[in-house]
Design a protein around this motif. Structure first.
Motif, mmCIF file in Angstrom:
data_model
loop_
_atom_site.group_PDB
_atom_site.id
_atom_site.type_symbol
_atom_site.label_atom_id
_atom_site.label_comp_id
_atom_site.label_asym_id
_atom_site.label_seq_id
_atom_site.Cartn_x
_atom_site.Cartn_y
_atom_site.Cartn_z
ATOM 1 N N ALA A 15 0.827 -1.211 0.000
ATOM 2 C CA ALA A 15 0.000 0.000 0.000
ATOM 3 C C ALA A 15 0.857 1.255 0.000
ATOM 4 C CB ALA A 15 -0.928 -0.010 1.221
ATOM 5 N N ILE A 16 1.920 1.260 0.796
ATOM 6 C CA ILE A 16 2.806 2.429 0.856
ATOM 7 C C ILE A 16 3.504 2.626 -0.482
ATOM 8 C CG2 ILE A 16 4.928 3.323 1.910
ATOM 9 C CD1 ILE A 16 4.045 2.056 4.528
ATOM 10 N N LEU A 17 3.955 1.536 -1.079
ATOM 11 C CA LEU A 17 4.636 1.624 -2.369
ATOM 12 C C LEU A 17 3.700 2.185 -3.445
ATOM 13 C CD1 LEU A 17 7.478 0.722 -3.513
ATOM 14 C CD2 LEU A 17 6.273 -1.246 -4.449
ATOM 15 N N LEU A 18 2.470 1.716 -3.469
ATOM 16 C CA LEU A 18 1.510 2.186 -4.467
ATOM 17 C C LEU A 18 1.173 3.659 -4.260
ATOM 18 C CD1 LEU A 18 -0.916 -0.893 -4.633
ATOM 19 C CD2 LEU A 18 0.860 -0.252 -6.258
ATOM 20 N N MET A 19 1.007 4.062 -3.000
ATOM 21 C CA MET A 19 0.702 5.469 -2.733
ATOM 22 C C MET A 19 1.850 6.377 -3.148
ATOM 23 S SD MET A 19 -1.456 5.596 0.866
ATOM 24 C CE MET A 19 -0.531 4.356 1.771
ATOM 25 N N ARG A 20 3.087 5.909 -2.920
ATOM 26 C CA ARG A 20 4.243 6.762 -3.206
ATOM 27 C C ARG A 20 4.514 6.873 -4.705
ATOM 28 N NH1 ARG A 20 6.826 10.129 -4.332
ATOM 29 N NH2 ARG A 20 8.949 10.742 -3.738
ATOM 30 N N ASP B 56 0.366 6.761 -6.887
ATOM 31 C CA ASP B 56 -0.532 7.880 -6.584
ATOM 32 C C ASP B 56 0.228 9.193 -6.392
ATOM 33 O OD1 ASP B 56 -2.616 6.108 -6.678
ATOM 34 O OD2 ASP B 56 -2.635 5.752 -4.519
ATOM 35 N N ASN B 57 1.580 9.129 -6.476
ATOM 36 C CA ASN B 57 2.435 10.323 -6.373
ATOM 37 C C ASN B 57 2.219 11.096 -5.078
ATOM 38 O OD1 ASN B 57 3.679 9.981 -8.937
ATOM 39 N ND2 ASN B 57 1.855 10.826 -9.928
ATOM 40 N N MET B 58 1.991 10.369 -3.988
ATOM 41 C CA MET B 58 1.846 11.012 -2.682
ATOM 42 C C MET B 58 3.215 11.195 -2.047
ATOM 43 S SD MET B 58 -1.494 8.931 -1.237
ATOM 44 C CE MET B 58 -1.438 9.787 0.360
ATOM 45 N N THR B 59 3.376 12.259 -1.274
ATOM 46 C CA THR B 59 4.622 12.467 -0.549
ATOM 47 C C THR B 59 4.663 11.551 0.666
ATOM 48 O OG1 THR B 59 3.723 14.197 0.878
ATOM 49 C CG2 THR B 59 4.606 14.883 -1.271
ATOM 50 N N GLN B 60 5.858 11.417 1.251
ATOM 51 C CA GLN B 60 5.977 10.585 2.446
ATOM 52 C C GLN B 60 5.136 11.151 3.586
ATOM 53 O OE1 GLN B 60 10.036 9.798 3.518
ATOM 54 N NE2 GLN B 60 10.595 8.988 1.509
ATOM 55 N N SER B 61 5.068 12.450 3.688
ATOM 56 C CA SER B 61 4.260 13.078 4.745
ATOM 57 C C SER B 61 2.784 12.778 4.551
ATOM 58 C CB SER B 61 4.493 14.588 4.763
ATOM 59 O OG SER B 61 5.843 14.879 5.052
ATOM 60 N N ILE C 197 1.533 10.190 3.006
ATOM 61 C CA ILE C 197 1.329 8.777 3.304
ATOM 62 C C ILE C 197 1.282 8.556 4.811
ATOM 63 C CG2 ILE C 197 2.326 6.461 3.085
ATOM 64 C CD1 ILE C 197 3.622 7.417 0.459
ATOM 65 N N ALA C 198 2.205 9.203 5.530
ATOM 66 C CA ALA C 198 2.244 9.066 6.990
ATOM 67 C C ALA C 198 0.926 9.502 7.610
ATOM 68 C CB ALA C 198 3.400 9.892 7.549
ATOM 69 N N GLN C 199 0.381 10.602 7.122
ATOM 70 C CA GLN C 199 -0.888 11.092 7.642
ATOM 71 C C GLN C 199 -2.020 10.134 7.309
ATOM 72 O OE1 GLN C 199 -1.916 14.980 6.190
ATOM 73 N NE2 GLN C 199 -3.551 15.289 7.688
ATOM 74 N N ARG C 200 -1.962 9.550 6.115
ATOM 75 C CA ARG C 200 -3.023 8.640 5.684
ATOM 76 C C ARG C 200 -3.074 7.375 6.539
ATOM 77 N NH1 ARG C 200 -5.121 7.050 0.632
ATOM 78 N NH2 ARG C 200 -5.156 9.279 0.134
ATOM 79 N N ILE C 201 -1.891 6.797 6.860
ATOM 80 C CA ILE C 201 -1.897 5.511 7.570
ATOM 81 C C ILE C 201 -1.619 5.656 9.068
ATOM 82 C CG2 ILE C 201 -1.169 4.331 5.483
ATOM 83 C CD1 ILE C 201 1.617 4.107 6.604
ATOM 84 N N GLY C 202 -1.384 6.899 9.523
ATOM 85 C CA GLY C 202 -1.253 7.142 10.956
ATOM 86 C C GLY C 202 0.081 6.765 11.556
ATOM 87 N N VAL C 203 1.166 6.998 10.819
ATOM 88 C CA VAL C 203 2.503 6.764 11.355
ATOM 89 C C VAL C 203 3.341 8.004 11.076
ATOM 90 C CG1 VAL C 203 2.345 4.267 10.994
ATOM 91 C CG2 VAL C 203 3.342 5.711 9.215
ATOM 92 N N SER C 204 4.600 7.992 11.529
ATOM 93 C CA SER C 204 5.470 9.134 11.298
ATOM 94 C C SER C 204 6.072 9.079 9.895
ATOM 95 C CB SER C 204 6.591 9.166 12.336
ATOM 96 O OG SER C 204 7.482 8.084 12.139
ATOM 97 N N GLN C 205 6.518 10.247 9.419
ATOM 98 C CA GLN C 205 7.160 10.299 8.107
ATOM 99 C C GLN C 205 8.436 9.468 8.100
ATOM 100 O OE1 GLN C 205 10.218 12.256 7.393
ATOM 101 N NE2 GLN C 205 10.199 11.472 5.283
ATOM 102 N N SER D 201 9.525 6.437 5.548
ATOM 103 C CA SER D 201 10.801 6.428 4.841
ATOM 104 C C SER D 201 11.521 5.101 5.031
ATOM 105 C CB SER D 201 11.679 7.579 5.326
ATOM 106 O OG SER D 201 12.939 7.558 4.694
ATOM 107 N N ARG D 202 11.533 4.593 6.258
ATOM 108 C CA ARG D 202 12.203 3.324 6.532
ATOM 109 C C ARG D 202 11.506 2.166 5.818
ATOM 110 N NH1 ARG D 202 12.982 5.286 11.987
ATOM 111 N NH2 ARG D 202 11.097 4.185 12.628
ATOM 112 N N LEU D 203 10.174 2.167 5.827
ATOM 113 C CA LEU D 203 9.427 1.100 5.175
ATOM 114 C C LEU D 203 9.656 1.110 3.663
ATOM 115 C CD1 LEU D 203 6.052 1.289 7.146
ATOM 116 C CD2 LEU D 203 7.656 -0.628 7.123
ATOM 117 N N LEU D 204 9.686 2.302 3.082
ATOM 118 C CA LEU D 204 9.943 2.406 1.651
ATOM 119 C C LEU D 204 11.333 1.902 1.298
ATOM 120 C CD1 LEU D 204 8.379 5.839 0.576
ATOM 121 C CD2 LEU D 204 7.845 3.588 -0.375
#
Length: 257
Positions: A216-221, A224-229, A231-239, A243-246
């Motif tokens: 999901a994070i990979l697809l959003m980034r 869907d051209n979403m920024t890391q920030s 994505i973090a807001q969308r899934i409720g974690v820190s930026q 970054s580490r997950l990506l």
């Protein structure tokens, strides 16, 4: 995302499914069935050529690579089921690449390898093929070790030994004529769309096999051209966590490729 009819017509090989449906209308073994099958093979030969190019300069002649890629394409056409729902390219690309990999594995040994490792390589090759079909991606050494009940270190040694092959000229003339023309000079120009197709179809099953959160994070980034920030807001974690997950996910994909 919905595509218009004009956009769909711009997709390379969008006509191939209809060609397979026509093939289904003919009785296997008849002249009409063979003619339609040959039309499909001829239509898709540019994909086989471009995959063969990816394996150039590895000690095998371009002629051999083209023939092997052609065999892979023929196998893909013979085995493909148009009713399966799988796009033909998603089926054909790994089939052709698998045929080329087997070609390299079976070409002989370039250095002296212990008989034990040669025998082991046969088991590993079969296990690798079985797991690739089961996992829809290339298996890791640990997965091969578990599948074969062989120590992982021994599996690694066997996989390394499998890469020790004899070398041939990478550029061989097409025939005995004095013009010196090689098979590579007859392939025409490079089409960037083919390379994009190969990249997409190669990585598609690897992405599909990722854990749902990583996928999901990979697809959003990247889709869907979403920024890391964002994505973090969308899934409720820190930026930083995003970054580490990506980074971990991309490293995994690179290793599998």
């Amino acid at each position: 995302m919905n595509m218009t009819a004009s956009e769909d017509s711009d997709i390379p090989y969008s006509d191939v499914p209809d060609m397979f449906r026509i093939l289904q209308e003919h009785v296997p073994g008849t002249a009409a069935h063979k003619r339609q099958r040959d039309k499909i093979i001829e239509r898709c030969m540019p994909i086989a050529r471009n995959i063969a190019r990816r394996y150039r300069n590895r000690g095998e002649s371009d002629d051999d690579l083209l023939q092997t890629a052609h065999i892979g394409l023929v196998n893909a056409v013979n085995r493909y089921d148009v009713n399966s729902g799988t796009p033909f390219l998603a089926f054909a690309v790994p089939t052709i690449m698998g045929e080329l990999r087997r070609h390299f594995r079976d070409r002989g040994w370039a250095v002296k390898v212990p008989r034990r490792l040669k025998d082991l390589s046969v088991r590993l090759r079969m296990a690798e093929q079985d797991l690739t079909l089961e996992l829809n991606r290339a298996p890791t050494p640990s997965e091969i070790a578990a599948y074969t009940d062989i120590d992982r270190q021994e599996v690694v040694e066997g996989l390394v030994a499998m890469r020790a092959y004899r070398s041939l000229s990478a550029e061989q003339p097409m025939g005995t004529d004095d013009d010196g023309q090689t098979i590579g000079e007859t392939l025409g120009f490079e089409d960037s769309r083919y390379e994009r197709i190969l990249d997409v179809e190669t990585v598609r099953p690897l992405i599909a096999a990722l854990p749902e959160k990583d996928k999901a994070i990979l697809l959003m980034r990247f889709f869907d051209n979403m920024t890391q920030s964002q994505i973090a807001q969308r899934i409720g974690v820190s930026q930083m966590q995003v970054s580490r997950l990506l980074s971990r996910t991309l490293a995994t994909l690179r290793e599998q490729l």
